[in-house]
Design a protein around this motif. Structure first.
Motif, short mmCIF file in Angstrom:
data_model
loop_
_atom_site.label_atom_id
_atom_site.label_comp_id
_atom_site.label_asym_id
_atom_site.label_seq_id
_atom_site.Cartn_x
_atom_site.Cartn_y
_atom_site.Cartn_z
N PHE A 1 -70.91 36.53 -17.13
CA PHE A 1 -70.94 37.32 -15.90
C PHE A 1 -71.28 38.77 -16.19
O PHE A 1 -72.15 39.36 -15.55
N ILE A 2 -70.62 39.34 -17.19
CA ILE A 2 -70.87 40.74 -17.55
C ILE A 2 -72.30 40.92 -18.04
O ILE A 2 -72.99 41.86 -17.66
N SER A 3 -72.77 39.99 -18.83
CA SER A 3 -74.12 40.06 -19.38
C SER A 3 -75.19 40.03 -18.28
O SER A 3 -76.10 40.85 -18.27
N ILE A 4 -75.07 39.10 -17.32
CA ILE A 4 -76.11 38.97 -16.29
C ILE A 4 -76.02 40.05 -15.21
O ILE A 4 -76.97 40.25 -14.47
N ASN A 5 -74.88 40.75 -15.14
CA ASN A 5 -74.71 41.78 -14.12
C ASN A 5 -74.76 43.20 -14.66
O ASN A 5 -74.42 44.15 -13.96
N GLU A 6 -75.24 43.34 -15.87
CA GLU A 6 -75.36 44.68 -16.45
C GLU A 6 -76.24 45.55 -15.55
O GLU A 6 -77.32 45.13 -15.15
N GLY A 7 -75.74 46.71 -15.18
CA GLY A 7 -76.49 47.61 -14.32
C GLY A 7 -76.28 47.38 -12.83
O GLY A 7 -76.77 48.15 -12.01
N SER A 8 -75.54 46.33 -12.47
CA SER A 8 -75.28 46.04 -11.05
C SER A 8 -74.00 46.74 -10.60
O SER A 8 -73.11 47.01 -11.40
N ASN A 9 -73.91 47.01 -9.30
CA ASN A 9 -72.67 47.52 -8.72
C ASN A 9 -71.88 46.31 -8.23
O ASN A 9 -72.26 45.66 -7.26
N ASP B 1 -74.35 41.54 -2.49
CA ASP B 1 -75.72 41.07 -2.67
C ASP B 1 -76.35 41.54 -3.98
O ASP B 1 -77.38 41.03 -4.40
N GLU B 2 -75.74 42.52 -4.61
CA GLU B 2 -76.26 43.05 -5.87
C GLU B 2 -75.67 42.32 -7.08
O GLU B 2 -76.13 42.46 -8.19
N THR B 3 -74.64 41.52 -6.82
CA THR B 3 -73.91 40.83 -7.88
C THR B 3 -74.41 39.40 -8.04
O THR B 3 -74.47 38.65 -7.06
N LYS B 4 -74.80 39.05 -9.26
CA LYS B 4 -75.29 37.70 -9.54
C LYS B 4 -74.10 36.78 -9.87
O LYS B 4 -73.15 37.19 -10.54
N ALA B 5 -74.19 35.54 -9.43
CA ALA B 5 -73.15 34.56 -9.69
C ALA B 5 -73.37 33.87 -11.03
O ALA B 5 -74.51 33.64 -11.43
#
Length: 72
Positions: A52-60, A65-69
């Motif tokens: 989760f942390i890896s795929i959401n690097e740079g996201s708020n 809608d900015e957060t990937k599942a």
């Protein structure tokens, strides 16, 4: 020694990642973070957290809608 644990509670996941408990609860509610439910207890797999942390690097993470599942 939390690094050796396969899964953790919301509290432990918060400590492990530095993400606040309420934010983790919101991510679970939004179905962005997969969990296991054992009665009222929620358990999060360590590898799912790391992915989760890896795929959401740079996201708020507070913007849904900015957060990937994480998908299994």
């Amino acid at each position: 020694m939390m690094e050796s644990k396969f899964s953790m509670s919301i509290e432990e996941a918060s400590e492990y990642t530095g993400i606040g408990r309420n934010t983790i609860r919101k991510l679970i509610e939004w179905k962005k973070l997969p969990v296991l439910r054992i009665g009222r207890k929620i358990v999060i797999r360590r590898d799912a957290l790391e992915k989760f942390i890896s795929i959401n690097e740079g996201s708020n993470l507070r913007i849904r809608d900015e957060t990937k599942a994480v998908t299994n």
